[in-house]
Design an enzyme around this catalytic site. Structure first.
Site, PDB file in Angstrom:
ATOM      1  N   ILE A 189       7.385   6.892  17.346  1.00 47.81           N
ATOM      2  CA  ILE A 189       7.027   7.633  16.122  1.00 47.81           C
ATOM      3  C   ILE A 189       5.716   8.407  16.285  1.00 47.81           C
ATOM      4  CG2 ILE A 189       6.625   7.471  13.625  1.00 47.81           C
ATOM      5  CD1 ILE A 189       9.442   6.628  14.354  1.00 47.81           C
ATOM      6  N   LYS A 208       0.842  -1.205   0.000  1.00 51.36           N
ATOM      7  CA  LYS A 208       0.000   0.000   0.000  1.00 51.36           C
ATOM      8  C   LYS A 208       0.875   1.251   0.000  1.00 51.36           C
ATOM      9  CE  LYS A 208      -1.837   1.565   4.078  1.00 51.36           C
ATOM     10  NZ  LYS A 208      -1.455   2.975   4.306  1.00 51.36           N
ATOM     11  N   ASN A 209       1.871   1.262   0.887  1.00 56.27           N
ATOM     12  CA  ASN A 209       2.658   2.492   1.051  1.00 56.27           C
ATOM     13  C   ASN A 209       3.637   2.754  -0.093  1.00 56.27           C
ATOM     14  OD1 ASN A 209       1.270   3.032   3.338  1.00 56.27           O
ATOM     15  ND2 ASN A 209       2.924   2.584   4.778  1.00 56.27           N
ATOM     16  N   ARG A 215      -8.597  -0.515   4.674  1.00 55.11           N
ATOM     17  CA  ARG A 215      -7.671   0.495   4.134  1.00 55.11           C
ATOM     18  C   ARG A 215      -6.315  -0.141   3.808  1.00 55.11           C
ATOM     19  NH1 ARG A 215      -6.127   4.614   7.853  1.00 55.11           N
ATOM     20  NH2 ARG A 215      -4.859   5.100   6.058  1.00 55.11           N
ATOM     21  N   ARG A 218       0.034  14.422  13.784  1.00 54.92           N
ATOM     22  CA  ARG A 218       0.550  14.256  12.418  1.00 54.92           C
ATOM     23  C   ARG A 218       0.544  15.542  11.586  1.00 54.92           C
ATOM     24  NH1 ARG A 218      -1.321   8.413  10.194  1.00 54.92           N
ATOM     25  NH2 ARG A 218       0.550   8.658   8.953  1.00 54.92           N
ATOM     26  N   CYS A 258      -5.481  12.598  13.401  1.00 54.71           N
ATOM     27  CA  CYS A 258      -6.031  11.267  13.186  1.00 54.71           C
ATOM     28  C   CYS A 258      -5.885  10.480  14.471  1.00 54.71           C
ATOM     29  CB  CYS A 258      -5.374  10.568  12.012  1.00 54.71           C
ATOM     30  SG  CYS A 258      -3.778   9.904  12.368  1.00 54.71           S
ATOM     31  N   ASP A 286       4.331   0.573  12.418  1.00 51.66           N
ATOM     32  CA  ASP A 286       3.154  -0.097  11.857  1.00 51.66           C
ATOM     33  C   ASP A 286       3.013  -1.547  12.325  1.00 51.66           C
ATOM     34  OD1 ASP A 286       2.389   2.181  10.580  1.00 51.66           O
ATOM     35  OD2 ASP A 286       2.938   1.545   8.560  1.00 51.66           O
TER      36      ASP A 286
HETATM   37  C1  UD1 Z   1       4.206   6.868   6.729  1.00 52.83           C
HETATM   38  C2  UD1 Z   1       3.367   5.654   6.447  1.00 52.83           C
HETATM   39  C3  UD1 Z   1       2.753   5.107   7.726  1.00 52.83           C
HETATM   40  C4  UD1 Z   1       3.822   4.868   8.778  1.00 52.83           C
HETATM   41  C5  UD1 Z   1       4.712   6.102   8.952  1.00 52.83           C
HETATM   42  C6  UD1 Z   1       5.903   5.832   9.855  1.00 52.83           C
HETATM   43  C7  UD1 Z   1       2.586   6.050   4.179  1.00 52.83           C
HETATM   44  C8  UD1 Z   1       1.453   6.388   3.292  1.00 52.83           C
HETATM   45  N1  UD1 Z   1       2.331   6.030   5.502  1.00 52.83           N
HETATM   46  O1  UD1 Z   1       3.335   7.861   7.265  1.00 52.83           O
HETATM   47  O2  UD1 Z   1       2.090   3.874   7.423  1.00 52.83           O
HETATM   48  O3  UD1 Z   1       3.209   4.587  10.021  1.00 52.83           O
HETATM   49  O4  UD1 Z   1       5.222   6.542   7.675  1.00 52.83           O
HETATM   50  O5  UD1 Z   1       6.647   4.778   9.361  1.00 52.83           O
HETATM   51  O6  UD1 Z   1       3.681   5.781   3.728  1.00 52.83           O
HETATM   52  N2  UD1 Z   1       5.995  14.583  11.220  1.00 52.83           N
HETATM   53  C9  UD1 Z   1       6.038  15.926  11.547  1.00 52.83           C
HETATM   54  N3  UD1 Z   1       5.877  16.837  10.541  1.00 52.83           N
HETATM   55  C10 UD1 Z   1       5.685  16.457   9.242  1.00 52.83           C
HETATM   56  C11 UD1 Z   1       5.653  15.083   8.931  1.00 52.83           C
HETATM   57  C12 UD1 Z   1       5.818  14.157   9.935  1.00 52.83           C
HETATM   58  O7  UD1 Z   1       6.212  16.292  12.713  1.00 52.83           O
HETATM   59  O8  UD1 Z   1       5.558  17.339   8.386  1.00 52.83           O
HETATM   60  C13 UD1 Z   1       6.176  13.583  12.300  1.00 52.83           C
HETATM   61  C14 UD1 Z   1       4.943  12.690  12.491  1.00 52.83           C
HETATM   62  O9  UD1 Z   1       3.982  13.309  13.313  1.00 52.83           O
HETATM   63  C15 UD1 Z   1       5.557  11.466  13.121  1.00 52.83           C
HETATM   64  C16 UD1 Z   1       6.924  11.372  12.414  1.00 52.83           C
HETATM   65  O10 UD1 Z   1       7.176  12.676  11.882  1.00 52.83           O
HETATM   66  O11 UD1 Z   1       5.768  11.662  14.481  1.00 52.83           O
HETATM   67  C17 UD1 Z   1       7.006  10.380  11.295  1.00 52.83           C
HETATM   68  O12 UD1 Z   1       5.882  10.509  10.458  1.00 52.83           O
HETATM   69  P1  UD1 Z   1       5.964  10.243   8.884  1.00 52.83           P
HETATM   70  O13 UD1 Z   1       7.158   9.419   8.560  1.00 52.83           O
HETATM   71  O14 UD1 Z   1       5.799  11.534   8.171  1.00 52.83           O
HETATM   72  O15 UD1 Z   1       4.658   9.374   8.649  1.00 52.83           O
HETATM   73  P2  UD1 Z   1       3.826   9.390   7.321  1.00 52.83           P
HETATM   74  O16 UD1 Z   1       4.726   9.661   6.186  1.00 52.83           O
HETATM   75  O17 UD1 Z   1       2.594  10.208   7.499  1.00 52.83           O
END
Ligand code: UD1
Length: 419
Positions: A328, A22-23, A398, A122, A117, A306
């Site tokens: 995370i 999916k990712n 999902r 996030r 969420c 995850d």
């Molecule tokens: C992706 C995955 C999700 C997985 C996550 C962590 C997809 C579609 N989803 O989510 O399944 O659980 O990686 O492996 O690939 N953060 C910030 N600011 C930002 C972006 C992120 O503070 O602009 C923080 C988040 O709140 C979190 C951390 O960074 O604490 C990591 O999140 P991130 O790697 O961005 O997760 P996603 O990319 O949303």
């Protein structure tokens, strides 16, 4: 609304095939915006997040065909509505991945802010900061991100926190920027690499793939391609835990064990006998009860967040005490009260769950709250004595393709029933 009804207690046995990731599929579908001709995506799983992405691309002017061999033909080469609307974004945060490609190809994008969420706040600040460094003007108002850039220009970017989708957004935007972009402290997840390999096949010039420093030399245009996405390592790991928690023995085919070292290491610590070859993983518990394992989640190649909820379910009935620290997402513990209703002995302190393994769980009526929490409830239900009913199955849909069919193939007693 559908619910799952599980009669627990059957050790899982047999073979199951991994679905596509999916990712990986989500960013690659959004990368179709960058191409000047259609892409064909093979091995994409049939999941609600994939249909949401396709709906979003269609709302922007794209067309798609689901081919008879299940591949997805997507033509997003000419969009006429550069908006990712709130109604679709609110159901899938990954829609933020529309931002980088639209901005790079059309110099303009309006994307709804995803909002909070169930697993944490996030934010998307890292995405916006990096895109500004590539020259975009960004304004956030009325719940939307308005981004503009006459020309994106390559830059030296440093992420002070590692983010998977922020890395992907910047890689996609930088493919059509002028000059060279370097992303320092980039996410090294296999799905980021899969996206990068696909973009290179489309004509991009990305190097340092799979490392923390990714370099992208901008090109003038990208072409459509045919690409097969990698297997879903989280789905595979979830089935392996399903076998471990029921004391069973299964083989998952069509997967890449090398992308799963941290999880396989922990399964070996539980006492599982693990055998791998280049494309399959066999787990055999030899009928034994798992031993409890300590876990700290982290960015790849560390233990994936995850899989935290699924291992919490396993620890709940494993022998011994354990702790699981979530590093995370601060609020990713919605499964804890539900597991406790099944008899698990869990205590949450800050971002750590302390667990005293109990001999068995008992079936209960449960509510699924988010994707991976739901998976942990299914696993607990498979191991529990008696009947477990799980409501709000749409969370599972999902991210897990035909989950009850695959579990039935392995001998589980599980049914999807309508309310
Ligand atoms: C992706 C995955 C999700 C997985 C996550 C962590 C997809 C579609 N989803 O989510 O399944 O659980 O990686 O492996 O690939 N953060 C910030 N600011 C930002 C972006 C992120 O503070 O602009 C923080 C988040 O709140 C979190 C951390 O960074 O604490 C990591 O999140 P991130 O790697 O961005 O997760 P996603 O990319 O949303």
């Amino acid at each position: 609304m559908y619910k799952l009804v599980i009669q627990g207690g059957t050790p899982l046995r047999g073979n199951v095939k991994a679905s596509g990731s999916k990712n990986s599929s989500l960013p690659i579908l959004f990368s179709s915006i960058l191409a000047d001709s259609p892409i064909t995506l093979q091995n994409a799983p049939q999941l609600s997040d994939i249909s949401t992405t396709l709906k979003l691309l269609m709302s922007m002017g794209a067309e798609f065909i689901l081919e008879s061999d299940s591949s997805l033909y997507v033509d997003a080469s000419k969009l006429d509505n550069l908006v990712a609307d709130y109604n679709l974004v609110k159901t899938m945060r990954a829609a933020i991945l529309a931002l980088g490609p639209m901005l790079a190809k059309y110099g303009k994008a309006k994307v709804s802010l995803p909002g909070g969420c169930a697993i944490g706040t996030r934010p998307v600040d890292l995405h916006l900061k990096a895109l500004k460094e590539l020259g975009a003007t960004i304004e956030v108002k009325n719940g939307y991100i308005y981004a503009e850039a006459e020309n994106l220009v390559g830059a030296d970017i440093y992420f002070d926190q590692i983010s998977v989708t922020a890395t992907e957004n910047v890689i996609m935007a930088a493919t059509l920027a002028q000059g060279t972009t370097t992303i320092n402290n980039a996410a090294q997840e296999p799905e980021v690499s899969d996206l990068s390999h696909c973009l290179n096949k489309m004509g991009a010039k990305i190097s340092g793939i799979g490392t923390s420093v990714i370099v992208i030399e901008g090109v003038k245009k990208l072409n459509g391609v045919q690409y097969s996405v990698c297997s879903d390592r989280i789905e595979v790991a979830t089935y392996l835990v399903a076998a471990a928690i029921t004391g069973g023995s299964i083989t998952v085919k069509g997967t890449n064990p090398k992308a799963m070292r941290s999880v396989l290491g922990k399964l070996i610590e539980t006492g599982a006998d693990i055998k791998t070859d280049s494309q399959s993983i066999t787990l055999n518990m030899n009928g034994k009860r798992a031993k409890a394992v300590n876990i700290k989640t982290g960015t790849y190649p560390n233990f994936p967040t995850d899989m935290q909820a699924q291992f919490t379910a396993l620890n709940a009935i494993a022998e011994g005490h354990s702790s699981i620290t979530e590093n995370i997402f601060e609020n990713r513990f919605m499964h804890i009260p539900e597991l406790m209703r099944m008899g698990a002995n869990l205590t949450l302190e800050g971002n750590t769950v302390f667990c005293k393994g109990v001999k068995s769980l008992t079936g209960a009526h449960l509510i699924a709250t988010d994707l991976r929490a739901s998976a942990s409830l299914v696993l607990a239900g498979l191991a529990a004595k008696g009947t477990t009913t799980i409501e709000r199955v749409y969370h599972l849909d999902r991210g897990y393709e035909t989950i009850e069919e695959k579990l039935k193939l392995l001998g589980a007693n599980i049914e999807r029933v309508q309310d």
